[in-house]
Structures are given as structure tokens and as C-alpha cells.
Design a protein around this motif. Structure first.
Motif, short mmCIF file in Angstrom:
data_model
loop_
_atom_site.label_atom_id
_atom_site.label_comp_id
_atom_site.label_asym_id
_atom_site.label_seq_id
_atom_site.Cartn_x
_atom_site.Cartn_y
_atom_site.Cartn_z
N ASP A 1 2.11 8.99 -3.63
CA ASP A 1 1.19 10.08 -3.56
C ASP A 1 0.13 11.22 -5.40
OD1 ASP A 1 -1.03 11.03 -2.13
OD2 ASP A 1 -1.17 12.75 -3.10
N ASN B 1 -5.33 9.22 1.10
CA ASN B 1 -5.45 10.21 1.21
C ASN B 1 -6.63 11.08 0.89
OD1 ASN B 1 -4.81 13.21 0.87
ND2 ASN B 1 -3.75 12.89 -1.23
N LYS C 1 -3.52 4.88 6.54
CA LYS C 1 -2.10 6.40 6.47
C LYS C 1 -2.23 6.95 5.70
CE LYS C 1 0.99 7.63 9.46
NZ LYS C 1 2.12 8.27 9.84
N THR C 2 -2.33 5.36 4.24
CA THR C 2 -1.60 5.21 3.00
C THR C 2 -2.98 6.35 2.45
OG1 THR C 2 -2.51 3.60 2.14
CG2 THR C 2 0.12 3.68 3.44
N SER D 1 0.58 -1.45 -0.02
CA SER D 1 0.12 0.25 0.44
C SER D 1 0.64 1.13 0.12
CB SER D 1 -1.08 0.12 0.93
OG SER D 1 -2.19 -1.65 1.33
N GLU D 2 2.32 0.98 0.20
CA GLU D 2 2.43 2.34 0.46
C GLU D 2 3.63 2.37 -0.71
OE1 GLU D 2 3.64 2.22 5.40
OE2 GLU D 2 5.30 1.32 4.75
N ARG E 1 -1.47 2.58 10.68
CA ARG E 1 -0.41 2.38 9.73
C ARG E 1 -0.78 3.33 8.22
NH1 ARG E 1 5.51 -0.73 9.14
NH2 ARG E 1 5.78 0.32 7.07
N CYS F 1 -8.76 7.62 -4.28
CA CYS F 1 -8.34 6.71 -3.78
C CYS F 1 -8.96 5.68 -3.69
CB CYS F 1 -7.41 7.10 -2.84
SG CYS F 1 -5.53 7.88 -2.43
#
Length: 649
Positions: free
Chosen positions: A435, A471, A468-469, A430-431, A465, A441
């Protein structure tokens, strides 16, 4: 090779045969002549031949030496030739040639005759136009200048003619002849296409000259096939033709894995010998793939199938890494099935391999320009990436990155259903993308929501965590409405979603528009995935899209009214602020200063009330009245404490 005496008991086991002409020469008289007694017996394998020594020693130097060394019996000689190339059939043809029978040379028997002539030393020193010279003449005139015949002869060598064929360089000459003729065919094809551009007519048979001889290469075993393709590459044969040949050979020789479901059930029951054979063939094919091929010559679907087969066959790391690099160069052309790579153990899919592929795609620009920086950090990686001279080697374009981001979201939604997938691997995927790779998203949010549903026991730290990915500013209105009521999301993310949604609404109102300024995209979720957050005061369960839309419109009207009230109060505060500035400018007495401080205190209290009312309205929309009361009390205590700074958001 010496003379071997054969006991009489052995004669009953071996096949005692007098020569009869084969079907190709039945027009010749029977031989040897019946009224002449044979004085030489030669055994080749399980066959025994009764012959005469004088016709043979006049043509064969080896038989002549063996008979000269034999002193057992002057009247009858017995020889054993177990290592004769081609076996009894090849020796029978050579013996007929010694008796003067005219042989018919063909691509099927010429290699055996050439090797037998070398083994029996049938050279020009013994007789003019001996078998060795005649076979060489036929090879030059009819074999080396024709691709199909050369492939047929090379295939006949694989059976019983090694290593003699290597000693006389027959294999090497055939390989070079095939590669050279293939390049000539390529040149002829280019001239035909050029002629067609100037008005000539190009028939369908001329469009792909490799079709009629490329399929013939598939009959070769791996060793000879590998040597032929390597020779073609060294002589400059077109990479598209080489790619077609390799793909055809792989489909014929490998059990290519195309469907992940097929692999998962068969990976543990693969035969070890078959797995070893596939591993050897696959590593050879991957090493032969052109390094300067374009994206069209080797489709990504074929590369993906090779990678899945490589994982199932437990090939070397270098082989899998090579395939991953090639796939990364074409990742923008991939579909979901191409990157659903099954894992041998543990989870359902090999996410590590996919993560490396996506990372290499994102780092293409760095890999292509590392040499310009003059750094020595990763010299091995630089050399490896320099091998791949693919077309369009610049950094990925934004359109390609958008395609890859959609592919990643689809992949995440698929692997999220695997309950055996560790959270840290899903978080790493996911990270992975930056962005700017995503315009919206919603796909990422959907995949994360599925993963949270399948993994309800995730740690709070991992859950935060992962979320948080997302947006929140790039969520559509439908996704934002769902996220604000999603109990699986951390409270911080839900509050952030509400804040950005209200900011978007405020900007829309400021610009004079209504409540529908953002573009809406259709958002698919599992049925029943619209539960109300606890404390909202609404009935639990699923909300229909119509009811949800009416609820959002009602909340928007309330927010617009609240914003209008705040504007009026802010206008009053501005007037008070102006009057206070005037009072500060005038010289005042102690009594005047006391009145000024009282007015300042009243203004700050009004501002505090406005801020608290705005925060209370935000939290009432989200349905968190309970938390709102607690936070309001705390904010009343700490709003204007010394050295504290709180944001209105």
C-alpha cells in the motif's frame, strides 16, 4: 596413413596439375624443373600434385614414412592425404617450401602452414629452420603480441584446421594472447586517462580502446567467441568493455525482438533451425554477462530485448530466470515498452514473467540480507542472488518504489485491454505492490475500471477482490466522483468511496477550510465513462466536467448545512446528558427514578433520530434513496437491541 594406388580411371576425374607459383611468388622461376620427370603423385582432396620425392622427404617426416612403407612401384609413388589440414592450398604452400621457395607469411595463412607443418612432421630433426620452427617464430614475433592479428588467425582456424589446431594448442595460445593484450590495452587506457587528468590531452581515439579490436571479435563463431570472452573475464578485463562486446555480438548474431507486435505475428512461423541456433547463441551470451556489472554497462532495454527473444526462442528456464533477475535490479529505470513481454500462447503478454520481476524487485532487501540471518531455507536462491553483485544492492529506496508503482499502473492499464487475460492473473498483479508504494491510486483505479469493462462477465467474488486493492483514501476528488457513480464497481466499494469522501469533507470543514482541500490530479478515462448509478434520479449518459463539478459543489453545500444541524442537536444532547448525570448523583425516590428513565429514553430517541438523519443524508447524496429507506427501517428496528453494536459509519 598408407600408400594408396590410384587406378587409371581415377586420373580422369582428379585434376592433374603441374605446379605454378601463386600470385605472391610469381617472381620465382617455374617449378618443379621441367626436365626432371616427377616420380611422386600426391592427392589432397580433389587436387592432384605431380612432385619429386627427394625434396619432400628431406623436409617431411610423414611423407618419408609413407614412401618407405610403399612397395608397389619403385619408380612411381602415389599418396593420398585426405585429412591434411587446410586442404590443397595449404599443401601447395608446404610443397613450395620443400622446393626452397621463400614463402611470405601472413596472418591469413600462418595458421594453415603451422598445422600442415605439424601434420607432415616438418621438424628440426629433418632439416634446420624447417617449416614448423619458422611458423612458430612468426607467431611469437608478429601474432601473439597483436590483438587484431591474433583474432584474424583465430578466425582462419575455424574453417579447415580443426582438430589439428587444438592438438598443437594453437587455439588456446591465441585465446590467451587476445585476453592478455586486451588487459594491457585497458591498462594503457587507464594510464592515458590518468595522464589527461594531470594536464595531458586525451584524443577521441584513446577514449575507447576496445572499439578498434572489439568489433574484430564479431567475426568469430560462437565457440571461439565464448572462449575469448571467458578468458577476458578470468584475467580481469573491465566489465563495461565485456558488456559492450557482448551487446555488439548479440545484435549481430540474433534477431532481437524489440516490438511486441512484431513478435506476436512471427512467433508461430519461426524456422525450427533458426530457433535452435538463436537459443544456443542466446544462452551462451547470457551466461557470459558480467555478474558484477553496474546498471549503466548493461541497459535494461537490452536485457528486455534479450528476454523477449529468449521467450520466442524457448530457451531454458535458468536463462530466462537470469535475465529476469538482472531486469529486477534495474526496474526503476524501465519504461512501459521494456516490460511488455509477449507470450507465445494464450494471452497477449507474459504476465507471469513480469510478476516475477516485480516480486524480485520488492524482495531485494530480503535477498541481500538473508545470509545475515543464518537460515538454511533457500540455500539455492541465496547462492544465485549472491552472484549478482550489482552496485547499490541495498533495499529499494522509496523514490524507486514510487517509480515502479507508476510503471505497474501503466502496465496494468495496458494488459487490461487483453480479453484473453484470466482475472486471477490480473488480480495477482494488482495485489503485488504494498500500500505504501502508491501516493495516489488513480492509475490503479483506471486500470481496474478498464479491466472490468473488457471483462463484463467476471464473478462477483473476483470483482470484489480486485476492487479491494484500491485504497479509496488515496483517490483524488475526480477519481472519487467517478468511482461513486461507476456501475461496474461493487456497491461496497462505492459506499466506501462515499464515506471517505464525506470524511475528507468533514475534516476540511472542521479545519475551517472550504470544500477544495484535496489536491486534484488530471484523471483520464474513456469517453462516456461517467454513467449515473441506477436510482440517482438523474438522466443517464455522460456528464461533462463542468456539470459534474457543479453537482459536487451543490452536494457539498447540502452536506455542510446538514453537519451544522447535527452539531446543534449534539449540543442539546450534551446538555441533557449533563442533567441526567446530576440526577443520578442525587438520592431519588421511586417517582424520581421513573422520571429519570423517561428523560433518558427521550435522549436516546433524539440520538437515534440524529444518526438516522445523518445516514439518510449520506445515501441521498449517492442517489440510493430506495436502499436508504429499507436500511432506515431495519436500523429503526435493530438500533438499540440488546448486545448489538452498530457503527455510525
Amino acid at each position: 596413413m598408407g600408400v594408396v594406388s590410384t587406378p587409371e580411371s581415377k586420373q580422369s576425374v582428379s585434376v592433374k596439375r603441374a605446379f605454378r607459383p601463386s600470385s605472391s611468388i610469381r617472381h620465382t622461376p617455374q617449378w618443379p624443373v621441367s626436365d626432371v620427370t616427377s616420380d611422386l603423385t600426391i592427392e589432397v582432396g580433389s587436387a592432384s600434385f605431380s612432385l619429386h620425392k627427394f625434396p619432400l622427404i628431406s623436409r617431411s617426416g610423414r611423407i618419408k614414412k609413407l614412401l618407405f612403407e610403399s612397395k608397389d612401384n619403385k619408380n612411381a609413388y602415389h599418396l593420398n592425404l585426405p585429412a591434411l589440414p587446410g586442404g590443397s592450398e595449404a599443401f601447395e604452400l608446404a610443397a613450395k617450401f620443400c622446393y626452397g621457395i621463400v614463402l611470405q607469411f601472413t596472418p591469413s595463412n600462418i595458421a594453415a602452414l603451422r598445422c600442415v607443418a605439424h601434420y607432415l612432421e616438418m621438424t628440426e630433426d629433418l632439416s634446420e629452420k624447417n617449416l614448423e620452427a619458422r611458423t612458430e617464430s612468426y607467431l611469437k614475433d608478429s601474432i601473439f603480441n597483436d590483438i587484431s592479428n591474433s583474432i584474424t588467425v583465430l578466425h582462419s582456424i575455424e574453417r579447415l584446421l580443426l582438430p589439428v589446431a587444438e592438438e598443437i594448442s594453437l587455439v588456446g595460445r591465441l585465446v590467451n594472447a587476445i585476453a592478455g593484450n586486451a588487459c594491457k590495452e585497458q591498462l594503457v587506457s587507464g594510464l592515458l586517462k590518468l595522464d589527461q587528468n594531470f594536464g595531458g590531452r586525451l584524443t577521441p581515439e584513446m577514449e575507447k580502446p576496445s572499439d578498434w579490436w572489439g568489433r574484430s571479435l564479431l567475426i568469430l563463431k560462437l565457440d571461439f567467441f565464448q572462449r575469448v570472452v571467458s578468458a577476458m573475464k578470468s584475467k580481469g578485463l573491465n566489465h563495461e568493455i565485456i558488456s559492450e562486446i557482448l551487446m555488439s555480438y548479440a545484435r549481430k548474431s540474433l534477431q532481437i525482438i524489440r516490438e511486441p507486435s512484431l513478435l506476436k505475428g512471427n512467433v508461430t512461423v519461426l524456422d525450427s533451425d533458426l530457433q535452435k541456433k538463436q537459443r544456443i547463441i542466446l544462452e551462451a551470451i547470457v551466461s557470459l554477462l558480467p555478474t558484477q556489472a553496474n546498471k549503466i554497462s548493461i541497459p535494461i532495454s537490452f536485457l528486455s530485448s534479450l528476454l523477449k527473444t529468449a521467450i520466442a526462442s524457448a530457451t531454458s528456464v535458468s536463462c530466462r530466470s537470469d535475465l529476469e533477475k538482472r531486469i529486477s535490479h534495474q526496474l526503476d529505470q524501465a519504461i512501459l515498452e521494456d516490460i511488455l513481454i509477449p507470450a507465445n500462447v494464450g494471452a497477449m503478454y507474459d504476465t507471469d514473467s513480469v510478476q516475477r520481476i516485480f516480486s524480485m524487485f520488492l524482495n531485494l532487501d530480503e535477498c541481500d540480507y538473508e545470509d545475515d540471518d543464518g537460515g538454511d531455507g533457500d540455500a539455492v536462491d541465496e547462492r544465485e542472488m549472491a552472484m549478482y553483485d550489482f552496485e547499490g544492492s541495498e533495499s529499494p529506496k522509496q523514490s524507486s518504489i514510487f517509480k515502479v508503482s507508476k510503471l505497474m499502473d501503466s502496465y496494468l492499464a495496458e494488459v487490461a485491454l487483453d480479453s484473453n487475460l484470466p482475472p486471477f492473473k490480473f488480480i495477482a498483479l494488482s495485489e503485488l505492490l504494498p500500500d505504501h508504494a502508491r501516493v495516489v491510486c488513480d492509475g490503479l483505479y483506471r486500470a481496474i475500471d478498464i479491466f472490468l469493462k473488457v471483462h463484463p462477465n467476471m464473478k462477483d467474488s473476483d470483482r470484489y477482490r480486485l476492487c479491494k486493492t484500491i485504497n479509496c483514501q488515496k483517490l483524488t476528488q475526480d477519481a472519487s466522483s467517478h468511482a461513486a457513480q461507476n456501475e461496474r464497481l461493487p456497491v461496497q466499494i462505492a459506499v466506501q468511496v462515499l464515506f471517505y469522501e464525506q470524511t475528507r469533507l468533514k475534516n476540511t470543514m472542521t479545519s475551517g477550510g472550504g470544500g477544495g482541500g484535496s489536491s486534484q490530479s488530471q484523471f483520464f478515462l474513456f469517453p462516456g465513462q461517467f454513467p449515473n448509478r441506477s436510482g440517482s434520479g438523474m438522466a443517464s449518459g455522460a456528464i461533462s466536467p463542468r456539470d459534474n463539478y457543479a453537482s459536487v459543489r451543490r452536494e457539498n453545500r447540502e452536506l455542510r448545512l446538514e453537519v451544522a444541524r447535527m452539531r446543534m442537536r449534539l449540543t442539546d444532547l450534551e446538555k441533557d446528558h449533563v442533567s441526567m448525570k446530576r440526577e443520578f448523583v442525587k438520592p431519588a425516590s421511586r417517582r424520581t427514578r421513573y422520571g429519570l428513565f423517561r428523560k433518558l429514553s427521550r435522549g436516546l430517541n433524539k440520538l437515534n433520530a440524529v444518526v438516522l438523519r445523518f445516514r439518510s443524508s449520506q445515501r441521498s447524496v449517492a442517489g440510493n434513496g430506495k436502499h436508504t429507506e429499507e436500511k432506515t427501517n431495519s436500523e429503526k428496528r435493530f438500533m438499540f437491541q440488546k448486545r448489538r453494536c452498530h457503527s455510525v459509519s
